[in-house]
Design an enzyme around this catalytic site. Structure first.
Site, mmCIF file in Angstrom:
data_model
loop_
_atom_site.group_PDB
_atom_site.id
_atom_site.type_symbol
_atom_site.label_atom_id
_atom_site.label_comp_id
_atom_site.label_asym_id
_atom_site.label_seq_id
_atom_site.Cartn_x
_atom_site.Cartn_y
_atom_site.Cartn_z
ATOM 1 N N ARG A 119 11.324 -6.116 5.227
ATOM 2 C CA ARG A 119 11.135 -4.646 4.878
ATOM 3 C C ARG A 119 12.309 -3.443 5.407
ATOM 4 O O ARG A 119 12.466 -3.833 6.930
ATOM 5 C CB ARG A 119 9.752 -3.850 5.034
ATOM 6 N N LYS A 131 0.738 -0.998 0.119
ATOM 7 C CA LYS A 131 -0.011 0.030 0.184
ATOM 8 C C LYS A 131 0.698 1.214 -0.065
ATOM 9 O O LYS A 131 0.318 2.785 -0.831
ATOM 10 C CB LYS A 131 -1.041 -0.313 1.075
ATOM 11 N N ARG A 180 -0.128 -9.033 13.748
ATOM 12 C CA ARG A 180 -0.625 -7.915 12.274
ATOM 13 C C ARG A 180 -1.325 -8.719 11.405
ATOM 14 O O ARG A 180 -2.450 -8.216 10.581
ATOM 15 C CB ARG A 180 0.548 -7.148 11.696
ATOM 16 N N ARG A 220 -9.917 0.413 8.994
ATOM 17 C CA ARG A 220 -9.090 -1.091 9.004
ATOM 18 C C ARG A 220 -10.181 -2.340 9.557
ATOM 19 O O ARG A 220 -10.128 -3.254 10.536
ATOM 20 C CB ARG A 220 -7.985 -0.810 10.337
ATOM 21 N N ARG A 239 11.338 -1.435 10.573
ATOM 22 C CA ARG A 239 9.623 -1.081 11.961
ATOM 23 C C ARG A 239 9.412 -1.630 12.936
ATOM 24 O O ARG A 239 10.510 -3.179 13.162
ATOM 25 C CB ARG A 239 8.738 -0.754 11.044
HETATM 26 P P1 AP5 Z 1 4.664 -1.695 1.820
HETATM 27 O O1 AP5 Z 1 4.155 -1.191 0.614
HETATM 28 O O2 AP5 Z 1 5.272 -0.945 2.646
HETATM 29 O O3 AP5 Z 1 3.216 -2.032 1.944
HETATM 30 P P2 AP5 Z 1 1.658 -1.459 3.243
HETATM 31 O O4 AP5 Z 1 0.428 -2.580 2.733
HETATM 32 O O5 AP5 Z 1 1.931 -0.552 3.303
HETATM 33 O O6 AP5 Z 1 2.387 -2.374 4.591
HETATM 34 P P3 AP5 Z 1 2.433 -1.929 5.879
HETATM 35 O O7 AP5 Z 1 3.292 -2.909 6.937
HETATM 36 O O8 AP5 Z 1 2.659 -0.474 5.963
HETATM 37 O O9 AP5 Z 1 0.372 -2.100 5.882
HETATM 38 P P4 AP5 Z 1 -0.162 -2.270 7.629
HETATM 39 O O10 AP5 Z 1 -1.171 -1.425 7.177
HETATM 40 O O11 AP5 Z 1 0.232 -3.477 8.403
HETATM 41 O O12 AP5 Z 1 1.012 -1.246 8.101
HETATM 42 P P5 AP5 Z 1 0.211 0.555 8.721
HETATM 43 O O13 AP5 Z 1 1.845 1.767 8.509
HETATM 44 O O14 AP5 Z 1 -1.028 0.545 7.944
HETATM 45 O O15 AP5 Z 1 5.608 -2.897 1.385
HETATM 46 C C1 AP5 Z 1 5.759 -4.028 2.088
HETATM 47 C C2 AP5 Z 1 7.462 -4.034 2.074
HETATM 48 O O16 AP5 Z 1 7.255 -4.915 0.513
HETATM 49 C C3 AP5 Z 1 8.262 -3.358 1.327
HETATM 50 O O17 AP5 Z 1 9.608 -3.498 1.968
HETATM 51 C C4 AP5 Z 1 8.294 -3.215 0.005
HETATM 52 O O18 AP5 Z 1 9.107 -2.223 -0.641
HETATM 53 C C5 AP5 Z 1 7.813 -4.215 -0.542
HETATM 54 N N1 AP5 Z 1 7.493 -4.199 -1.616
HETATM 55 C C6 AP5 Z 1 6.266 -3.667 -2.024
HETATM 56 N N2 AP5 Z 1 5.974 -3.657 -3.339
HETATM 57 C C7 AP5 Z 1 6.325 -5.082 -3.345
HETATM 58 C C8 AP5 Z 1 6.571 -5.809 -5.086
HETATM 59 N N3 AP5 Z 1 5.463 -5.822 -5.850
HETATM 60 N N4 AP5 Z 1 7.235 -7.177 -4.730
HETATM 61 C C9 AP5 Z 1 8.267 -7.380 -3.961
HETATM 62 N N5 AP5 Z 1 7.944 -6.253 -2.491
HETATM 63 C C10 AP5 Z 1 7.495 -5.381 -3.080
HETATM 64 O O19 AP5 Z 1 0.024 0.446 10.262
HETATM 65 C C11 AP5 Z 1 0.572 0.089 11.255
HETATM 66 C C12 AP5 Z 1 -0.344 0.318 12.943
HETATM 67 O O20 AP5 Z 1 -0.897 0.596 12.618
HETATM 68 C C13 AP5 Z 1 -0.982 -1.238 12.966
HETATM 69 O O21 AP5 Z 1 -0.305 -2.735 12.816
HETATM 70 C C14 AP5 Z 1 -1.500 -0.132 13.705
HETATM 71 O O22 AP5 Z 1 -1.741 -1.099 15.299
HETATM 72 C C15 AP5 Z 1 -1.714 1.178 14.035
HETATM 73 N N6 AP5 Z 1 -3.339 1.140 13.080
HETATM 74 C C16 AP5 Z 1 -2.772 2.030 11.699
HETATM 75 N N7 AP5 Z 1 -4.358 2.664 11.073
HETATM 76 C C17 AP5 Z 1 -5.159 2.462 11.857
HETATM 77 C C18 AP5 Z 1 -6.203 2.153 12.177
HETATM 78 N N8 AP5 Z 1 -7.532 2.620 10.850
HETATM 79 N N9 AP5 Z 1 -7.080 1.772 13.225
HETATM 80 C C19 AP5 Z 1 -6.649 1.239 14.150
HETATM 81 N N10 AP5 Z 1 -4.795 0.581 13.957
HETATM 82 C C20 AP5 Z 1 -4.317 1.195 12.925
HETATM 83 MG MG MG Z 2 2.651 0.855 4.893
#
Ligand code: AP5
Ligand code: MG
Length: 212
Positions: free
Chosen positions: A127, A13, A165, A88, A154
């Site tokens: 990552r 994402k 997660r 979410r 991270r």
């Molecule tokens: P990346 O692009 O970083 O993936 P992502 O989908 O953004 O993954 P996240 O871990 O950021 O998602 P998340 O939903 O767990 O975390 P968030 O920060 O939102 O890509 C991942 C890796 O793969 C990278 O190394 C990239 O280079 C690689 N990659 C990308 N595309 C690729 C491809 N095509 N092929 C190969 N490799 C590839 O949330 C964090 C925390 O915040 C949550 O756990 C929760 O505690 C809290 N939180 C956030 N939002 C809420 C909410 N709405 N409600 C409650 N708690 C929340």
């Molecule tokens: Mg992300």
């Protein structure tokens, strides 16, 4: 152009949102990045959120809905935005429907990046992120290509947080997809190609050329 990126942790994402932000010139609203910024600034919210993120659990719906309500009212969202990491839970999705209605906005497309769990585990464990601008990079990258900062892991990509997660995603976030499928807004993309291949499909979906 109001876009919603949906997918599991590690599905890409953030990676695709950076591309969309550059392409359309609209803000990337990422609730995970917003929470990490609160933690880095040492705010009261950051102090409450830090152990929750580290354990891979979700921050409460009330807090997250309030955060998005404030963010969507900012003037930079007027021409459109890319939402990443919200909603979410089903209550968050229902609240967002109400907020969008109040603001006279609607989503043009929900883009679902579908990646099998084994690939997610592999991606998250390798990552790297820029501590300054939060851009994410694959394993082996040394420094941020935008600001040159040395990259770090991270906190919630450590093995003890990755499984919880994925589990909470399966339990609480998978039902959110059905919420949007009902509205016929979802484009489903196989998220396993190269980043460039996925970007082409994401752009095609955003421009309405692909409907799944
Ligand atoms: P990346 O692009 O970083 O993936 P992502 O989908 O953004 O993954 P996240 O871990 O950021 O998602 P998340 O939903 O767990 O975390 P968030 O920060 O939102 O890509 C991942 C890796 O793969 C990278 O190394 C990239 O280079 C690689 N990659 C990308 N595309 C690729 C491809 N095509 N092929 C190969 N490799 C590839 O949330 C964090 C925390 O915040 C949550 O756990 C929760 O505690 C809290 N939180 C956030 N939002 C809420 C909410 N709405 N409600 C409650 N708690 C929340
Ligand atoms: Mg992300």
């Amino acid at each position: 152009m109001n876009l919603l990126l949906y997918g599991a942790p590690g599905s890409g994402k953030g990676t695709q949102a950076n591309m969309l932000r550059a392409h359309y010139g609209i803000p990337h609203i990422a609730t995970g990045d917003m929470l990490r910024a609160e933690i880095a600034s040492g705010t009261e919210l950051g102090r409450q959120a830090q152990p929750i993120l580290a354990a891979g659990r979700y921050v409460s719906d009330d807090i997250m809905i309030g955060m998005i309500r404030n963010r969507l009212r900012q003037p930079d969202c007027e021409p459109g935005f890319i939402m990443d990491g919200f909603p979410r839970t089903v209550p968050q999705a229902e609240a967002l429907d109400g907020l969008m209605l109040d603001l006279g906005k609607r989503f043009d497309r929900v883009i679902y990046l579908r990646v099998p769990i084994d690939d997610l585990l592999h991606r998250l464990s390798g990552r790297l992120v820029c501590p300054r601008c939060q851009r994410t990079y694959p394993p082996g990258t040394l420094a941020c290509e935008v600001d040159g900062s040395p990259l770090v892991q991270r906190e919630d990509d450590k093995p003890e947080a990755v499984r919880p997660r994925i589990e909470i995603y399966l339990e609480k976030t998978v039902p959110v997809l059905d919420h949007y499928r009902v509205g016929g807004l979802v484009s489903e993309i196989d998220g396993r190609g190269t980043i460039e291949e996925i970007s082409r499909q994401v752009l095609a979906a955003a421009n309405g050329r692909v409907k799944a």
